[in-house]
Design an enzyme around this catalytic site. Sequence first.
Site, PDB file in Angstrom:
ATOM      1  N   CYS A 117      38.526  40.395  36.003  1.00  0.00           N
ATOM      2  CA  CYS A 117      38.005  39.021  36.561  1.00  0.00           C
ATOM      3  C   CYS A 117      37.729  37.932  35.411  1.00  0.00           C
ATOM      4  CB  CYS A 117      36.213  39.177  37.425  1.00  0.00           C
ATOM      5  SG  CYS A 117      36.093  38.630  38.640  1.00  0.00           S
ATOM      6  N   HIS A 124      37.127  44.449  40.589  1.00  0.00           N
ATOM      7  CA  HIS A 124      36.176  44.973  39.890  1.00  0.00           C
ATOM      8  C   HIS A 124      36.295  46.408  40.258  1.00  0.00           C
ATOM      9  CE1 HIS A 124      34.704  41.368  37.884  1.00  0.00           C
ATOM     10  NE2 HIS A 124      34.510  40.703  39.557  1.00  0.00           N
ATOM     11  N   GLU A 143      34.804  48.405  38.102  1.00  0.00           N
ATOM     12  CA  GLU A 143      33.645  49.005  37.134  1.00  0.00           C
ATOM     13  C   GLU A 143      32.620  48.975  38.612  1.00  0.00           C
ATOM     14  OE1 GLU A 143      35.110  46.012  36.844  1.00  0.00           O
ATOM     15  OE2 GLU A 143      33.114  44.264  36.737  1.00  0.00           O
TER      16      GLU A 143
END
Lengths: 223, 86
Positions: A89, A197, A199
Site C-alpha cells: 500500500c 493488504h 497482512e
Amino acid sequence: MAGVKAGVVVFPGSNCDHDIYYILKHIMNTDTEFLWHKEQGIGDRNLIILPGGFSFGDYLRCGAAAKFSPVMNEVIRFANNGGVVIGICNGFQVLCETGLLPGVLLRNENLKFVCKTVTLKVENNKSIFTGDYEIKEEINIPVAHGEGNYYCDSNTHMELVGNNQILFRYTDNPNGSLDDIAGIQNINRNVFGMMPHPERASDKILGNTDGYRFFKSVVESIQ
Amino acid sequence: MYISKINISLRKTILDPQGKAIEHSLKSLGFEPIVDTRIGKYIELKIDAVSKQEAEKISEEACKKLLANPVMEDFTFEVTEIGGTE
C-alpha cells in the site's frame, strides 16, 4: 524460521506496521523488529517491509517525503545489492517514489477511497513472493486506498509484461490501474510492491487466510 | 531574495479524474464554453540566492528531486526578485 530477520520500517504516519509485525513475528515465527525511519542503518535485517499508512501525511504526493528518511538510504542500498524489500500500500507508493519500482500510483479513477476485499489473480508464481500460490489462482485480499491507480508509460508497461514482473492483477479493477495491475516486482526480482493488504488476511481469526502464503513464500525463499 | 512561483500539473497524457469531476460541475452550472479542466499544484518558494540564475537552478533541482514526479507531472516556474528584508 530462524533464518529470516525482518525489519518493518516505521515512518511518521505508518499505520499497518503493527499488523505486519504481528504476522511476521507471531504467525510466521520470524525474528522481527521495527526500524524507526530515523535509523541510519538496517542492522542485520535480511527482509525489509515498508508498511501501509500515510507516511508524512501523504503531503505533496503519497510516499514522496518518505524516500528522504535516513533509513531509506540503507534500504535502497540493500535492495540494489539484491536484498528482499516489500512495500504494501503506502509502502508500494514509497518504492515507486524512490525508483526501486517503476511507475507511480495515481488518484483512484473514481476519486473514491476504496476499502473492501477484492479478488486478485496470481499472474506469475515463479517469484519469491508468490511461489506458494498456483498460477492463475484467484485469492481474496482487502484493499484500502485512495491512490492505488497504477500508471507507467507504455515502454515501461511492455517491459513489465515482457519480464513477467506483474505478479497480481485485479479481476475487477477497483481503482483504474493500468492493465489491472495490483502488484509488481522489479526486474531483478527482489523488490515487490502491491496495493492490497495480505497482512489483513493471514490470521485465521480474521476469517480469511489468502494472504498467508504470500508471507510463507517470502519467508521460505529467504531461509 | 527571490520568489519562485512553481506550477505542477499532471502530464497531458494522464487522465485527471479531479479535473473531469470539476468540469462536470462547471458544465452543470452553465459554463458551457469550458471544454477542458486540469487540476495541479501551486508552490511558492522564497529563496535566498545571489542571483536570479542561482534561484532558478535551485527551483529546478527542488522540482526534480521532490516537488514533482516526472513519471506523472510536468512543472514550470517563474523566479522574481523581491526586497531583501522581506
